[in-house]
Design a protein around this motif. Structure first.
Motif, short mmCIF file in Angstrom:
data_model
loop_
_atom_site.label_atom_id
_atom_site.label_comp_id
_atom_site.label_asym_id
_atom_site.label_seq_id
_atom_site.Cartn_x
_atom_site.Cartn_y
_atom_site.Cartn_z
N ARG A 112 0.98 -1.26 -0.02
CA ARG A 112 0.08 -0.17 -0.21
C ARG A 112 0.90 1.32 -0.01
O ARG A 112 0.47 2.21 -0.81
N LYS A 152 2.30 1.65 -3.54
CA LYS A 152 1.20 2.19 -4.41
C LYS A 152 0.94 3.72 -4.15
O LYS A 152 0.87 4.42 -5.09
N ARG A 153 0.90 3.92 -2.80
CA ARG A 153 0.79 5.50 -2.60
C ARG A 153 1.70 6.41 -3.16
O ARG A 153 1.81 7.53 -3.59
N ARG A 154 2.93 5.79 -2.98
CA ARG A 154 4.35 6.50 -3.42
C ARG A 154 4.26 6.78 -4.90
O ARG A 154 4.68 7.65 -5.21
N LEU A 167 1.71 9.32 -6.00
CA LEU A 167 2.25 10.68 -5.75
C LEU A 167 3.30 10.99 -6.89
O LEU A 167 3.18 12.15 -7.27
#
Length: 72
Positions: free
Chosen positions: A8, A11-13, A16
């Protein structure tokens, strides 16, 4: 295989980065370190002494406040 948390985070990085952002590492003083408070006081005293010696500082600050009177 990455764990669910690390997956997760990745995925977030990635999202961004895809949005045009990049990570930045910032080092800041350790406020828990012995002597930190004393060093802050020392530096604040130097600044205060310099401010008192500057006869034009108050006029400059007063003039700059005119620009923020209508800020909300």
């Amino acid at each position: 295989m990455p764990t669910s948390v690390s997956h997760r985070v990745q995925k977030r990085r990635d999202a961004l980065r895809a949005a045009g952002l990049r990570p930045v590492q910032i080092w800041v003083p350790d406020t828990r370190r012995p002597g930190f408070e004393a060093e802050c006081r020392r530096q604040a005293a130097i600044v205060a002494k310099a401010d008192r010696a500057d006869d034009t500082l108050n006029d400059f600050l007063d003039a700059s406040l005119v620009d923020v009177d209508d800020w909300e």
